[in-house]
Motif scaffolding. Structure first.
Motif, PDB file in Angstrom:
ATOM      1  N   UNK A 326       0.831  -1.199   0.000  1.00  0.00           N
ATOM      2  CA  UNK A 326       0.000   0.000   0.000  1.00  0.00           C
ATOM      3  C   UNK A 326       0.871   1.257   0.000  1.00  0.00           C
ATOM      4  N   UNK A 327       1.928   1.254   0.803  1.00  0.00           N
ATOM      5  CA  UNK A 327       2.828   2.412   0.859  1.00  0.00           C
ATOM      6  C   UNK A 327       3.474   2.668  -0.494  1.00  0.00           C
ATOM      7  N   UNK A 328       4.012   1.621  -1.121  1.00  0.00           N
ATOM      8  CA  UNK A 328       4.668   1.809  -2.429  1.00  0.00           C
ATOM      9  C   UNK A 328       3.667   2.246  -3.491  1.00  0.00           C
ATOM     10  N   UNK A 329       2.437   1.762  -3.389  1.00  0.00           N
ATOM     11  CA  UNK A 329       1.405   2.178  -4.337  1.00  0.00           C
ATOM     12  C   UNK A 329       1.167   3.683  -4.251  1.00  0.00           C
ATOM     13  N   UNK A 330       1.019   4.189  -3.020  1.00  0.00           N
ATOM     14  CA  UNK A 330       0.755   5.620  -2.834  1.00  0.00           C
ATOM     15  C   UNK A 330       1.945   6.449  -3.319  1.00  0.00           C
ATOM     16  N   UNK A 331       3.158   6.039  -2.964  1.00  0.00           N
ATOM     17  CA  UNK A 331       4.341   6.820  -3.371  1.00  0.00           C
ATOM     18  C   UNK A 331       4.478   6.840  -4.890  1.00  0.00           C
ATOM     19  N   UNK A 332       4.220   5.733  -5.538  1.00  0.00           N
ATOM     20  CA  UNK A 332       4.301   5.710  -7.012  1.00  0.00           C
ATOM     21  C   UNK A 332       3.232   6.598  -7.637  1.00  0.00           C
ATOM     22  N   UNK A 333       2.041   6.621  -7.045  1.00  0.00           N
ATOM     23  CA  UNK A 333       0.999   7.513  -7.571  1.00  0.00           C
ATOM     24  C   UNK A 333       1.388   8.978  -7.379  1.00  0.00           C
ATOM     25  N   UNK A 334       2.040   9.278  -6.251  1.00  0.00           N
ATOM     26  CA  UNK A 334       2.543  10.641  -6.052  1.00  0.00           C
ATOM     27  C   UNK A 334       3.611  10.954  -7.097  1.00  0.00           C
ATOM     28  N   UNK A 335       4.497   9.988  -7.354  1.00  0.00           N
ATOM     29  CA  UNK A 335       5.515  10.192  -8.378  1.00  0.00           C
ATOM     30  C   UNK A 335       4.915  10.427  -9.749  1.00  0.00           C
ATOM     31  N   UNK A 336       3.869   9.664 -10.088  1.00  0.00           N
ATOM     32  CA  UNK A 336       3.202   9.866 -11.378  1.00  0.00           C
ATOM     33  C   UNK A 336       2.537  11.239 -11.434  1.00  0.00           C
ATOM     34  N   UNK A 337       2.013  11.695 -10.298  1.00  0.00           N
ATOM     35  CA  UNK A 337       1.405  13.028 -10.217  1.00  0.00           C
ATOM     36  C   UNK A 337       2.442  14.120 -10.500  1.00  0.00           C
ATOM     37  N   UNK A 338       3.605  13.996  -9.906  1.00  0.00           N
ATOM     38  CA  UNK A 338       4.669  14.982 -10.143  1.00  0.00           C
ATOM     39  C   UNK A 338       5.161  14.922 -11.589  1.00  0.00           C
ATOM     40  N   UNK A 339       5.184  13.726 -12.160  1.00  0.00           N
ATOM     41  CA  UNK A 339       5.613  13.608 -13.553  1.00  0.00           C
ATOM     42  C   UNK A 339       4.606  14.238 -14.497  1.00  0.00           C
ATOM     43  N   UNK A 340       3.333  14.194 -14.120  1.00  0.00           N
ATOM     44  CA  UNK A 340       2.287  14.748 -14.978  1.00  0.00           C
ATOM     45  C   UNK A 340       2.251  16.279 -14.906  1.00  0.00           C
ATOM     46  N   UNK A 341       2.583  16.864 -13.728  1.00  0.00           N
ATOM     47  CA  UNK A 341       2.540  18.325 -13.553  1.00  0.00           C
ATOM     48  C   UNK A 341       3.886  18.821 -13.016  1.00  0.00           C
ATOM     49  N   UNK A 342       4.949  18.667 -13.752  1.00  0.00           N
ATOM     50  CA  UNK A 342       6.282  19.020 -13.215  1.00  0.00           C
ATOM     51  C   UNK A 342       6.452  20.503 -12.927  1.00  0.00           C
ATOM     52  N   UNK A 343       5.900  21.367 -13.762  1.00  0.00           N
ATOM     53  CA  UNK A 343       6.114  22.809 -13.578  1.00  0.00           C
ATOM     54  C   UNK A 343       5.338  23.338 -12.388  1.00  0.00           C
ATOM     55  N   UNK A 344       4.053  22.948 -12.276  1.00  0.00           N
ATOM     56  CA  UNK A 344       3.216  23.465 -11.186  1.00  0.00           C
ATOM     57  C   UNK A 344       3.742  22.990  -9.830  1.00  0.00           C
ATOM     58  N   UNK A 345       4.266  21.777  -9.782  1.00  0.00           N
ATOM     59  CA  UNK A 345       4.678  21.185  -8.513  1.00  0.00           C
ATOM     60  C   UNK A 345       6.173  21.316  -8.252  1.00  0.00           C
ATOM     61  N   UNK A 346       6.836  22.122  -9.012  1.00  0.00           N
ATOM     62  CA  UNK A 346       8.305  22.164  -8.911  1.00  0.00           C
ATOM     63  C   UNK A 346       8.798  22.594  -7.526  1.00  0.00           C
ATOM     64  N   UNK A 347       8.068  23.480  -6.849  1.00  0.00           N
ATOM     65  CA  UNK A 347       8.537  23.948  -5.545  1.00  0.00           C
ATOM     66  C   UNK A 347       7.719  23.443  -4.388  1.00  0.00           C
ATOM     67  N   UNK A 348       6.948  22.385  -4.584  1.00  0.00           N
ATOM     68  CA  UNK A 348       6.013  21.916  -3.558  1.00  0.00           C
ATOM     69  C   UNK A 348       6.406  20.517  -3.099  1.00  0.00           C
ATOM     70  N   UNK A 349       6.429  20.342  -1.774  1.00  0.00           N
ATOM     71  CA  UNK A 349       6.716  19.037  -1.185  1.00  0.00           C
ATOM     72  C   UNK A 349       5.412  18.311  -0.851  1.00  0.00           C
ATOM     73  N   UNK A 350       5.458  16.992  -0.889  1.00  0.00           N
ATOM     74  CA  UNK A 350       4.288  16.165  -0.560  1.00  0.00           C
ATOM     75  C   UNK A 350       4.698  15.077   0.415  1.00  0.00           C
ATOM     76  N   UNK A 351       3.886  14.910   1.458  1.00  0.00           N
ATOM     77  CA  UNK A 351       4.158  13.898   2.485  1.00  0.00           C
ATOM     78  C   UNK A 351       3.228  12.710   2.299  1.00  0.00           C
ATOM     79  N   UNK A 352       3.755  11.512   2.581  1.00  0.00           N
ATOM     80  CA  UNK A 352       3.012  10.253   2.497  1.00  0.00           C
ATOM     81  C   UNK A 352       3.068   9.579   3.858  1.00  0.00           C
TER      82      UNK A 352
END
Length: 520
Positions: A326-352
């Motif tokens: 479950x943990x790896x699933x969430x982290x990979x989805x967060x990674x895919x989210x950052x890959x999809x919106x790299x510019x908007x999320x460039x300066x934003x951190x996300x906690x899991x």
């Protein structure tokens, strides 16, 4: 045709029809094949039984002949003839008995004195036999064209031969094999007894056994008409089997549907298939010069259970031993989210959120490093929130410190979630301070209480002394926001600013608030 019929039926009726057809097909196949197997097995069994009866019969025959030779003399006087007549009268098998000598000529019988030579082929078989005995099938004027002969020569040199009608053996075999099976009993190449001429159908199987000591062979035949005569008698049992199989299949189907729709199974399948959703809740900095952060949160709407609480998902994952997945699933989805919106999320951190026991595992840091290589967009932007759900013992404490050191090397931020509601872990904070300490929303909900405010003041002071950022969770009202500001809290998370949002909506929120953290 069946497909066209089922196309007109509702889904539930289709299931019933398919199981009814399957049950019918299996019940027919079961009895059609089962009957053949049963009759084939019965054929083998009865053939072995017939062989046993014949073997016993032959043993009795030669025991009877042995007694005669023991009492016989080399002459053929009236007393000898009378003795043979008495033996014939008492014999269950033989209708005629005769004595022969070393020259293999029959010199005396129950009919009187005779002088009949024994065929040389029979003599050869007697002499070659270990027990000096043999059988034959020959023509007889007294008993008919085909007569069973048994020959035995005793140790005293005197031999005896007995004549018996073939019907004696056919009645023995008939008692076992008829009326179901046909047979043919032969001696050498001549038929001793047979009802094979009565076969008026195809032969499906043939079984052969041999009585080698007497060159006798029994062939038993399985006729097809026996099968077709028996099959209709099984129709009532087919119907019963059909009903039982249908009940079993349909009950199994209902159990399977219930299991597949059970929450436990659905959660397992959702984790395996990666169909769980990840929402993002903004964490707003009270300093307008800093960009907001986010927390990744599980959300899932089941087709059978509706919206399922994240706590329920986590509890079931713990029971299934799938917390790591479950943990790896969430982290990979967060990674895919950052890959999809790299510019908007460039300066934003996300906690899991991560389970404390997962962190203790030796392969946690290497696996996380592999995911960061897979999603380099996460490097320097990923944080892990560790919930205070258990205390660390003396062995786990240094191990956790070591794990945290590995994570810091990877550039991963660390937060203690829901601080103050579980095990304080003050010794761990002293040995390895987190980057962020998050105040549980239960304190914020009771912030007007003097004792709660005093606790929060102490916690805030502790965080500042340890150099940690402080996040207040569950801020929903203006008075709560004003209170946490007065305490010196650095960041705020709660519905006052935003509820957890799917990725497209949170991107829109970030674009609107990246420079303005005023209430939405």
């Amino acid at each position: 045709m069946l497909n066209s019929i089922t196309a007109l039926l509702p889904a539930k009726n289709k299931v019933v029809l398919w199981y009814a057809c399957l049950s019918l097909a299996l019940s027919i196949a079961l009895f059609v094949v089962g009957l053949y197997v049963y009759l084939s097995t019965d054929l083998e069994r009865k053939t072995r039984l017939a062989k046993t009866l014949l073997t016993d019969q032959m043993a009795d025959i030669f025991e009877e002949l042995k007694h005669i030779t023991d009492d016989a003399s080399g002459a053929c006087y009236n007393d000898d003839i009378t003795q043979l007549r008495r033996a014939t009268f008492n014999s269950p098998t033989f209708k005629e008995l005769g004595l022969f000598g070393d020259n293999f000529r029959v010199y005396c019988s129950n009919f009187g004195m005779v002088n009949i030579p024994i065929y040389s082929t029979i003599v050869a078989r007697i002499e070659s036999s270990n027990d000096r005995k043999t059988v034959s099938l020959m023509r007889s004027n007294t008993l008919g064209d085909s007569t069973f002969f048994a020959f035995y020569q005793g140790e005293n040199g005197i031999g005896v031969n007995g004549l018996a009608p073939p019907e004696r053996f056919s009645r023995l075999v008939d008692s076992v094999l008829l009326p179901e099976y046909f047979y043919e009993l032969t001696i050498g190449r001549q038929v001793l007894s047979s009802n094979r001429d009565g076969i008026d159908s195809d032969v499906w199987k043939r079984t052969t056994v041999s009585l080698d000591d007497w060159a006798m062979t029994l062939d038993v035949f399985f006729p097809s008409n026996l099968y077709w005569q028996r099959l209709p008698t099984l129709v009532p049992f087919m119907v019963i089997a059909w009903a039982v199989l249908f009940f079993v299949f349909y009950a199994g189907h209902l159990v399977s549907v219930y299991y597949r729709r059970s929450l436990r199974h659905c959660v397992r399948r959702a984790i395996k298939s990666g169909t769980l959703d990840v929402y993002f809740q903004p964490i707003v900095s009270l300093s307008t010069s800093k960009a907001p952060e986010m927390e990744a949160l599980l959300r899932w709407r089941s087709a059978h259970h509706g919206q399922v609480s994240p706590l329920v998902i986590v509890n079931i994952a713990e029971q299934l031993g799938m917390m790591d997945e479950l943990t790896w699933l969430v982290i990979r989805k967060v990674g895919a989210f950052y890959r999809e919106y790299p510019e908007v999320l460039s300066g934003i951190n996300t906690a899991v959120n991560v389970d404390r026991f997962s962190l203790l595992k030796e392969n946690f840091a290497p696996t996380l490093a592999g995911i960061l290589e897979e999603y380099p967009e996460l490097k320097g932007k990923l944080g892990l929130e560790v919930t205070e759900n258990s205390a660390l013992n003396a062995q786990e404490l240094p191990l956790m410190v070591s794990r945290f050191e590995h994570l810091k090397v990877l550039g991963v931020g660390l937060s203690v979630d829901d601080f103050g509601t579980g095990y304080s872990g003050l010794d761990f904070l002293r040995r390895f301070p987190y980057d962020t300490l998050k105040l549980d929303q239960i304190f914020i909900a009771n912030i007007d209480d003097p004792f709660t405010r005093q606790v929060l003041t102490s916690v805030t002071q502790l965080a500042k002394e340890l150099g940690m950022d402080l996040v207040a969770e569950g801020v929903e009202r203006q008075d709560q926001l004003d209170a946490v500001k007065a305490l010196g809290v650095d960041k705020v998370q709660g519905y006052y600013f935003s509820q957890p949002l799917p990725k497209d909506q949170v991107i829109a929120w970030v674009e609107r608030h990246c420079r303005n953290v005023s209430p939405a």
